[in-house]
Design an enzyme around this catalytic site. Structure first.
Site, PDB file in Angstrom:
ATOM      1  N   GLU A 126       5.261   9.977  -4.356  1.00  0.00           N
ATOM      2  CA  GLU A 126       4.552   8.684  -4.406  1.00  0.00           C
ATOM      3  C   GLU A 126       4.829   7.999  -5.740  1.00  0.00           C
ATOM      4  OE1 GLU A 126       0.396   8.570  -3.302  1.00  0.00           O
ATOM      5  OE2 GLU A 126       0.588  10.392  -2.128  1.00  0.00           O
ATOM      6  N   ASP A 146      -0.743  -5.236   6.609  1.00  0.00           N
ATOM      7  CA  ASP A 146      -1.092  -6.211   7.641  1.00  0.00           C
ATOM      8  C   ASP A 146      -2.512  -5.905   8.118  1.00  0.00           C
ATOM      9  OD1 ASP A 146      -0.925  -4.086   9.372  1.00  0.00           O
ATOM     10  OD2 ASP A 146       0.801  -4.824  10.491  1.00  0.00           O
ATOM     11  N   GLU A 147      -2.936  -6.530   9.201  1.00  0.00           N
ATOM     12  CA  GLU A 147      -4.351  -6.414   9.576  1.00  0.00           C
ATOM     13  C   GLU A 147      -4.714  -5.053  10.183  1.00  0.00           C
ATOM     14  OE1 GLU A 147      -2.126  -8.471  10.560  1.00  0.00           O
ATOM     15  OE2 GLU A 147      -2.179  -8.860  12.716  1.00  0.00           O
ATOM     16  N   GLY A 148      -3.726  -4.243  10.500  1.00  0.00           N
ATOM     17  CA  GLY A 148      -4.018  -2.915  11.060  1.00  0.00           C
ATOM     18  C   GLY A 148      -4.277  -1.897   9.961  1.00  0.00           C
ATOM     19  N   ASN A 201       0.851  -1.189   0.000  1.00  0.00           N
ATOM     20  CA  ASN A 201       0.000   0.000   0.000  1.00  0.00           C
ATOM     21  C   ASN A 201       0.885   1.237   0.000  1.00  0.00           C
ATOM     22  OD1 ASN A 201      -2.446   1.551   0.243  1.00  0.00           O
ATOM     23  ND2 ASN A 201      -1.963   1.857   2.414  1.00  0.00           N
ATOM     24  N   HIS A 232       0.842   5.296   1.240  1.00  0.00           N
ATOM     25  CA  HIS A 232       0.125   6.199   2.147  1.00  0.00           C
ATOM     26  C   HIS A 232       0.771   7.582   2.070  1.00  0.00           C
ATOM     27  CE1 HIS A 232      -2.285   7.280   5.602  1.00  0.00           C
ATOM     28  NE2 HIS A 232      -1.211   7.862   6.114  1.00  0.00           N
TER      29      HIS A 232
HETATM   30  C1  GRF Z   1      -2.691   8.655  -2.895  1.00  0.00           C
HETATM   31  O1  GRF Z   1      -2.431   9.860  -2.234  1.00  0.00           O
HETATM   32  C2  GRF Z   1      -2.285   7.466  -2.063  1.00  0.00           C
HETATM   33  O2  GRF Z   1      -1.186   7.738  -1.263  1.00  0.00           O
HETATM   34  C3  GRF Z   1      -3.507   7.225  -1.223  1.00  0.00           C
HETATM   35  O3  GRF Z   1      -4.593   7.498  -2.066  1.00  0.00           O
HETATM   36  C4  GRF Z   1      -4.185   8.406  -3.085  1.00  0.00           C
HETATM   37  C5  GRF Z   1      -4.483   7.755  -4.387  1.00  0.00           C
HETATM   38  O4  GRF Z   1      -4.238   8.613  -5.478  1.00  0.00           O
HETATM   39  N1  GRF Z   1      -3.504   5.884  -0.684  1.00  0.00           N
HETATM   40  P1  GRF Z   1      -4.271   8.039  -6.937  1.00  0.00           P
HETATM   41  O5  GRF Z   1      -5.662   7.407  -7.123  1.00  0.00           O
HETATM   42  O6  GRF Z   1      -3.185   7.036  -7.097  1.00  0.00           O
HETATM   43  O7  GRF Z   1      -4.097   9.225  -7.838  1.00  0.00           O
END
Ligand code: GRF
Length: 204
Positions: free
Chosen positions: A178, A145-147, A111, A113
């Site tokens: 990201e 994970d599960e959290g 994931n 974040h």
């Molecule tokens: C991103 O900011 C990601 O970190 C979060 O949700 C957003 C998704 O953006 N989990 P996108 O759909 O990839 O443009």
């Protein structure tokens, strides 16, 4: 030994800009993977327009089409299996994954974040970081994970919070990072270049 392409299943709910960066990295030959399927829980998610342009298989799983959460996630598990998915990539998928699915993809579900975990887990975190007054924020790629946003951290990137930032300008600065670190983290995991020791993800 020549390794085959890792089969990714990408789960989305919205804009899909992280999905796009994964597609771009694959097309540039920087990521030795193929996207076997993109699954969305939102029928008109913009992410699905992106997959259309790149001829990527997609599947809309309607959360309203099932009695409970279990049925919905069983269906997602089925679609992943039918498409021989090896790694599940959460890219803006707005639901908490149940343990039943996480355990099938143990250490193979990632994931991203938009904050420096463990600070600011959950939703709306760019605004929360701004309001809290932190001087730096960033993004985190972690195993699921599960959290909620608690799994072992694979990569992080830091960005400054500027005095004239708004939620939008900070989000954009984080998003740029990201798009850089998510493909990089996927690359590390699919090539078995990391090991997990306790909570620590260590490069081999
Ligand atoms: C991103 O900011 C990601 O970190 C979060 O949700 C957003 C998704 O953006 N989990 P996108 O759909 O990839 O443009």
């Amino acid at each position: 030994m020549i390794m085959g392409k890792a089969k990714l299943g990408v789960l989305v709910s919205g804009r899909g800009s992280n999905l796009q960066s994964i597609i771009d990295n694959i097309e540039k030959g920087k990521l030795n993977a193929e996207i076997a399927v993109v699954i969305s829980d939102v029928e008109d998610a913009y992410a699905l327009e992106r997959t259309g342009k790149h001829n990527i298989k997609t599947c809309f799983v309607n959360p309203k089409g099932f009695k409970g959460r279990d049925g919905f996630f069983d269906e997602i598990g089925k679609v992943l299996k039918q498409n021989s998915v090896e790694y599940v990539i959460l890219a803006g998928f707005m639901r908490i994954i149940p343990l039943s699915l996480i355990s099938i993809y143990k250490n193979k579900m990632l994931n991203i974040h938009p904050a420096l975990l463990p600070s600011f887990p959950g939703l709306g975190v760019q605004k929360k970081a701004l309001e809290y007054g932190v001087k730096y924020s960033g993004c985190t790629v972690h195993f699921v994970d599960e959290g909620c946003d608690t799994g072992p951290i694979i990569l992080q990137a830091v960005v400054p919070v500027l005095e004239d930032d708004t939620e939008e300008t900070l989000s954009q600065r984080i998003l740029k990072e990201e798009h850089r670190i998510y493909p990089e983290a996927i690359d590390l995991v699919i090539n078995s270049r990391v090991k997990i020791v306790g909570r620590r993800v260590i490069k081999k």
